[in-house]
Design an enzyme around this catalytic site. Structure first.
Site, PDB file in Angstrom:
ATOM      1  N   ASP A  81      47.073  46.483  39.800  1.00 46.44           N
ATOM      2  CA  ASP A  81      47.958  47.317  40.612  1.00 46.44           C
ATOM      3  C   ASP A  81      49.336  46.697  40.820  1.00 46.44           C
ATOM      4  OD1 ASP A  81      45.856  49.127  40.872  1.00 46.44           O
ATOM      5  OD2 ASP A  81      45.101  48.112  42.666  1.00 46.44           O
ATOM      6  N   GLU A  82      49.805  45.970  39.829  1.00 45.25           N
ATOM      7  CA  GLU A  82      51.120  45.331  39.918  1.00 45.25           C
ATOM      8  C   GLU A  82      52.246  46.334  39.673  1.00 45.25           C
ATOM      9  OE1 GLU A  82      48.729  44.397  37.800  1.00 45.25           O
ATOM     10  OE2 GLU A  82      48.135  42.325  38.229  1.00 45.25           O
ATOM     11  N   GLY A  83      51.898  47.483  39.097  1.00 43.67           N
ATOM     12  CA  GLY A  83      52.919  48.471  38.743  1.00 43.67           C
ATOM     13  C   GLY A  83      53.086  48.563  37.224  1.00 43.67           C
ATOM     14  N   LYS A  84      51.989  48.282  36.502  1.00 42.34           N
ATOM     15  CA  LYS A  84      52.032  48.307  35.032  1.00 42.34           C
ATOM     16  C   LYS A  84      52.420  49.694  34.519  1.00 42.34           C
ATOM     17  CE  LYS A  84      47.745  46.950  35.033  1.00 42.34           C
ATOM     18  NZ  LYS A  84      47.573  46.637  36.469  1.00 42.34           N
ATOM     19  N   THR A 143      34.786  49.520  41.280  1.00 43.21           N
ATOM     20  CA  THR A 143      35.284  50.887  41.443  1.00 43.21           C
ATOM     21  C   THR A 143      34.138  51.901  41.341  1.00 43.21           C
ATOM     22  OG1 THR A 143      35.731  51.044  39.076  1.00 43.21           O
ATOM     23  CG2 THR A 143      37.545  50.284  40.475  1.00 43.21           C
ATOM     24  N   THR A 152      40.247  54.781  43.912  1.00 47.69           N
ATOM     25  CA  THR A 152      39.226  54.934  44.957  1.00 47.69           C
ATOM     26  C   THR A 152      39.814  55.217  46.340  1.00 47.69           C
ATOM     27  OG1 THR A 152      39.264  52.547  45.280  1.00 47.69           O
ATOM     28  CG2 THR A 152      37.595  53.403  43.782  1.00 47.69           C
ATOM     29  N   GLN A 159      43.971  46.459  34.707  1.00 45.44           N
ATOM     30  CA  GLN A 159      43.553  45.404  35.645  1.00 45.44           C
ATOM     31  C   GLN A 159      44.602  44.269  35.616  1.00 45.44           C
ATOM     32  OE1 GLN A 159      40.627  46.724  33.443  1.00 45.44           O
ATOM     33  NE2 GLN A 159      40.913  48.204  35.071  1.00 45.44           N
ATOM     34  N   GLY A 177      43.995  52.603  37.366  1.00 41.55           N
ATOM     35  CA  GLY A 177      44.758  53.717  37.928  1.00 41.55           C
ATOM     36  C   GLY A 177      46.218  53.344  37.828  1.00 41.55           C
ATOM     37  N   HIS A 178      46.918  53.955  36.893  1.00 44.23           N
ATOM     38  CA  HIS A 178      48.318  53.610  36.641  1.00 44.23           C
ATOM     39  C   HIS A 178      49.208  54.764  37.095  1.00 44.23           C
ATOM     40  CE1 HIS A 178      47.023  50.554  33.318  1.00 44.23           C
ATOM     41  NE2 HIS A 178      46.498  50.309  34.493  1.00 44.23           N
ATOM     42  N   THR A 179      50.077  54.474  38.045  1.00 41.48           N
ATOM     43  CA  THR A 179      50.914  55.520  38.621  1.00 41.48           C
ATOM     44  C   THR A 179      52.275  55.555  37.938  1.00 41.48           C
ATOM     45  OG1 THR A 179      49.895  54.874  40.696  1.00 41.48           O
ATOM     46  CG2 THR A 179      51.708  56.455  40.838  1.00 41.48           C
ATOM     47  N   LYS A 236      58.138  46.167  43.242  1.00 43.41           N
ATOM     48  CA  LYS A 236      57.949  46.377  44.675  1.00 43.41           C
ATOM     49  C   LYS A 236      58.725  45.379  45.542  1.00 43.41           C
ATOM     50  CE  LYS A 236      54.238  48.757  45.684  1.00 43.41           C
ATOM     51  NZ  LYS A 236      52.891  49.363  45.831  1.00 43.41           N
ATOM     52  N   LEU A 237      59.852  44.905  45.012  1.00 42.96           N
ATOM     53  CA  LEU A 237      60.680  43.980  45.794  1.00 42.96           C
ATOM     54  C   LEU A 237      61.165  44.676  47.075  1.00 42.96           C
ATOM     55  CD1 LEU A 237      61.822  41.105  45.665  1.00 42.96           C
ATOM     56  CD2 LEU A 237      63.902  42.043  44.658  1.00 42.96           C
TER      57      LEU A 237
HETATM   58  P1  GDP Z   1      49.163  49.648  38.043  1.00 45.40           P
HETATM   59  O1  GDP Z   1      47.698  49.840  38.151  1.00 45.40           O
HETATM   60  O2  GDP Z   1      49.548  48.244  37.711  1.00 45.40           O
HETATM   61  O3  GDP Z   1      49.827  50.635  37.114  1.00 45.40           O
HETATM   62  O4  GDP Z   1      49.760  49.921  39.494  1.00 45.40           O
HETATM   63  P2  GDP Z   1      49.363  51.156  40.460  1.00 45.40           P
HETATM   64  O5  GDP Z   1      50.017  52.389  39.947  1.00 45.40           O
HETATM   65  O6  GDP Z   1      47.904  51.206  40.707  1.00 45.40           O
HETATM   66  O7  GDP Z   1      50.008  50.667  41.818  1.00 45.40           O
HETATM   67  C1  GDP Z   1      51.378  50.464  41.955  1.00 45.40           C
HETATM   68  C2  GDP Z   1      51.899  51.386  43.060  1.00 45.40           C
HETATM   69  O8  GDP Z   1      53.196  50.971  43.457  1.00 45.40           O
HETATM   70  C3  GDP Z   1      52.062  52.818  42.617  1.00 45.40           C
HETATM   71  O9  GDP Z   1      51.819  53.674  43.707  1.00 45.40           O
HETATM   72  C4  GDP Z   1      53.514  52.903  42.181  1.00 45.40           C
HETATM   73  O10 GDP Z   1      54.052  54.213  42.283  1.00 45.40           O
HETATM   74  C5  GDP Z   1      54.158  51.979  43.182  1.00 45.40           C
HETATM   75  N1  GDP Z   1      55.341  51.244  42.717  1.00 45.40           N
HETATM   76  C6  GDP Z   1      55.581  50.731  41.491  1.00 45.40           C
HETATM   77  N2  GDP Z   1      56.743  50.039  41.482  1.00 45.40           N
HETATM   78  C7  GDP Z   1      57.238  50.122  42.751  1.00 45.40           C
HETATM   79  C8  GDP Z   1      58.384  49.577  43.402  1.00 45.40           C
HETATM   80  O11 GDP Z   1      59.185  48.864  42.826  1.00 45.40           O
HETATM   81  N3  GDP Z   1      58.527  49.869  44.724  1.00 45.40           N
HETATM   82  C9  GDP Z   1      57.656  50.628  45.413  1.00 45.40           C
HETATM   83  N4  GDP Z   1      57.883  50.849  46.707  1.00 45.40           N
HETATM   84  N5  GDP Z   1      56.554  51.157  44.841  1.00 45.40           N
HETATM   85  C10 GDP Z   1      56.342  50.889  43.534  1.00 45.40           C
HETATM   86  P1  IMO Z   2      44.619  48.719  37.371  1.00 49.55           P
HETATM   87  O1  IMO Z   2      44.640  48.896  35.877  1.00 49.55           O
HETATM   88  C1  IMO Z   2      42.896  46.665  40.801  1.00 49.55           C
HETATM   89  C2  IMO Z   2      38.671  45.559  40.531  1.00 49.55           C
HETATM   90  C3  IMO Z   2      37.710  46.245  41.475  1.00 49.55           C
HETATM   91  C4  IMO Z   2      36.712  45.133  41.679  1.00 49.55           C
HETATM   92  C5  IMO Z   2      36.633  44.488  40.300  1.00 49.55           C
HETATM   93  C6  IMO Z   2      35.474  44.982  39.454  1.00 49.55           C
HETATM   94  O2  IMO Z   2      44.953  49.961  38.115  1.00 49.55           O
HETATM   95  O3  IMO Z   2      45.424  47.537  37.785  1.00 49.55           O
HETATM   96  P2  IMO Z   2      35.050  47.221  38.081  1.00 49.55           P
HETATM   97  O4  IMO Z   2      34.961  48.647  38.533  1.00 49.55           O
HETATM   98  O5  IMO Z   2      36.101  46.967  37.068  1.00 49.55           O
HETATM   99  O6  IMO Z   2      33.724  46.654  37.684  1.00 49.55           O
HETATM  100  O7  IMO Z   2      35.475  46.400  39.407  1.00 49.55           O
HETATM  101  O8  IMO Z   2      37.850  44.800  39.660  1.00 49.55           O
HETATM  102  N1  IMO Z   2      39.493  46.463  39.697  1.00 49.55           N
HETATM  103  C7  IMO Z   2      40.797  46.695  39.920  1.00 49.55           C
HETATM  104  N2  IMO Z   2      41.620  46.272  40.896  1.00 49.55           N
HETATM  105  N3  IMO Z   2      43.386  47.409  39.800  1.00 49.55           N
HETATM  106  C8  IMO Z   2      42.588  47.825  38.790  1.00 49.55           C
HETATM  107  O9  IMO Z   2      43.054  48.460  37.700  1.00 49.55           O
HETATM  108  C9  IMO Z   2      41.216  47.501  38.840  1.00 49.55           C
HETATM  109  N4  IMO Z   2      40.157  47.757  38.038  1.00 49.55           N
HETATM  110  C10 IMO Z   2      39.122  47.107  38.568  1.00 49.55           C
HETATM  111  O10 IMO Z   2      38.341  46.622  42.669  1.00 49.55           O
HETATM  112  O11 IMO Z   2      37.225  44.183  42.578  1.00 49.55           O
HETATM  113 MG    MG Z   3      46.295  50.566  39.516  1.00 53.84          MG
END
Ligand code: GDP
Ligand code: IMO
Ligand code: MG
Length: 424
Positions: free
Chosen positions: A13-16, A129, A301, A224, A40-42, A331-332
């Site tokens: 969830d780094e913002g990939k 998840t 989730t 991940q 879950g990539h947003t 997300k700075l």
């Molecule tokens: P991923 O799984 O690495 O693709 O990241 P996620 O999409 O699960 O989570 C990142 C969240 O941060 C999402 O809701 C994005 O819309 C949001 N996001 C991404 N970059 C930024 C940013 O620079 N600032 C803010 N406020 N939100 C961001």
């Molecule tokens: P993205 O691609 C954050 C975490 C789960 C749990 C562990 C094992 O959006 O960054 P799993 O269902 O894979 O067996 O769960 O890994 N996890 C994530 N955490 N971002 C994800 O994907 C994740 N995918 C799995 O929360 O701790």
């Molecule tokens: Mg994610």
């Protein structure tokens, strides 16, 4: 264009998704190499909002080809649902989406086992998840998994489902007191999935290598994060695949020489969903502030994400494992209101200073994170697009990360939208 890997450096969830979407204009193909719909990539731009789970974020660009690689585990039902959802939002999905025939399938008993085991583990649960990821990879490594290609071979499919059900049903019923599955029904359902997906199924390895030979450029989309890697992460609180750059070679059948550059996606602080060690976690109102300001709730989730300060030992370890060439710092803007921003610079492990992640000490609670505190900038940087407009304190924060991780920050994300970005 050199091929590029986009890798999560922390716990996901780094913002990939945002970074893949931002950069993929320059590439012909976007490929996923591991994981499944645990991701879950947003992606947000203009007034549109997409949540990608199995499908590479490149699908939002009509002229890109997308591949679900052999290293993935695919729940066909989830995939078909995702395709329909995206189409309803106007996304073009046709022959631009391919699936490797040797990716593995997630079946309903995988999901049931995932959930049953988590419940049985009580406090010790991983916090998965609940999508059946672990049991599907177990089947793959156990050599009785069902591959995407098997969906096209009725006799083989029936035999494999019957074999798996004989064992899984017993386990589900006797050990966990759960419902069992009718192999005939599963067979019919999965055969139908095969029919619907048939035109997308291809030998993914040959497909991608032919494109590479023809000079096409590829973006490898990690899911991940590095600390969730099955081998290198905070085991057992990890996912079941190799999330690190090395996973690309096995998860797509692509030789190392084709991975030209690696961009590490770093959130400006740290988050984690589910259980496991999190040395810089904040369980006080500061953690609450990051969660609220950063909207840190799971894309898949909806679970609240645990939040904490940036952890340099995690980033140094990630940089080492992935050979990171540059950093996308996301997300700075979430740090805008803080007067002071601590960064964990190392760990004290029994009097010894550790600069990389001391996995053993952390799992034994035998460590103390050490911090250096930076002055906050206390003004909004939301939506900034020029480095010149960043306050000096924010530049100092970035500079310190660059020096400590030994990689330049080439992208600074100042909001969730595509356009809210500083590219250096
Ligand atoms: P991923 O799984 O690495 O693709 O990241 P996620 O999409 O699960 O989570 C990142 C969240 O941060 C999402 O809701 C994005 O819309 C949001 N996001 C991404 N970059 C930024 C940013 O620079 N600032 C803010 N406020 N939100 C961001
Ligand atoms: P993205 O691609 C954050 C975490 C789960 C749990 C562990 C094992 O959006 O960054 P799993 O269902 O894979 O067996 O769960 O890994 N996890 C994530 N955490 N971002 C994800 O994907 C994740 N995918 C799995 O929360 O701790
Ligand atoms: Mg994610």
């Amino acid at each position: 264009m050199p091929n590029l890997a986009v890798i999560g450096t922390q716990w996901g969830d780094e913002g990939k998704g945002k970074i893949v979407d931002l950069l993929c204009e320059q590439f012909d193909i976007v490929a996923r190499y591991q994981g499944g719909h645990n991701a879950g990539h947003t992606v947000k731009f203009a007034d549109q909002h997409f949540a990608l789970r199995l499908i590479p974020s490149g699908i939002l660009h009509a002229d890109k080809l997308c591949l679900l690689g052999n290293g993935m585990v695919i729940d066909p039902e989830a995939l078909l649902e995702e395709i329909e959802k995206l189409r309803a939002l106007g996304v073009h999905i046709d022959s631009n989406l391919k699936i490797s025939d040797s990716a593995h399938c997630i079946l309903p008993y995988h999901k049931a086992l995932d959930l049953a085991r988590e419940e049985a583990a009580g406090q010790g649960k991983i916090g998965t998840t609940g999508r059946g990821i672990g049991p599907a990879y177990e089947a793959k490594v156990g050599r009785y998994g069902i591959r995407i290609a098997d969906l096209l071979d009725p006799d083989l499919l029936r035999a494999r489902i019957e074999f798996a059900c004989a064992e899984k049903n017993l386990l589900l019923k006797s050990v966990y007191g759960r419902e069992t599955y009718d192999p005939q029904k599963l067979f019919e359902t999965y055969l139908r999935y095969g029919e619907v997906l048939a035109e997308r199924i291809t030998n993914g390895t040959v497909w991608i290598n032919e494109h590479l030979r023809n000079g096409k450029s590829v973006m490898f989309e990690g899911a991940q994060g590095t600390m969730l890697d099955i081998d290198h992460g905070t085991y057992p609180f990890v996912t079941s695949s190799n999330t690190v750059v090395g996973g690309i070679c096995t998860g797509l059948g692509v030789a190392p020489k084709h991975i030209h550059r690696v961009i590490g996606v770093v959130k400006a602080y740290t988050t984690r969903v589910g259980g496991g060690a999190f040395p810089t976690e904040l369980t006080d109102e500061q953690g609450e502030h990051l969660r609220a300001r950063g909207n840190e709730f799971g894309t898949v989730t909806g679970r609240p994400r645990r939040c904490g300060w940036l952890d340099l030992p995690v980033l140094r370890t990630s940089a080492m494992l992935n050979g990171i060439d540059s950093i996308a710092l996301t997300k700075l803007d979430v740090l805008d209101e803080l007067a002071e921003i601590p960064i964990c610079t190392g760990y004290n492990v029994r009097g010894e200073r550790w600069k990389t992640f001391p996995a053993f000490a952390v799992s034994h609670h035998d460590y103390k994170p050490e911090y250096r505190t930076f002055k906050g900038w206390k003004k909004s940087i939301v939506g900034l697009t020029s480095i010149d407009d960043l306050p000096q304190a924010a530049r100092d924060y970035i500079r310190f990360i660059e020096d400590e991780v030994e990689a330049p920050v080439s992208i600074i994300s100042t909001g969730p939208r595509r356009e809210e970005t500083i590219v250096r």
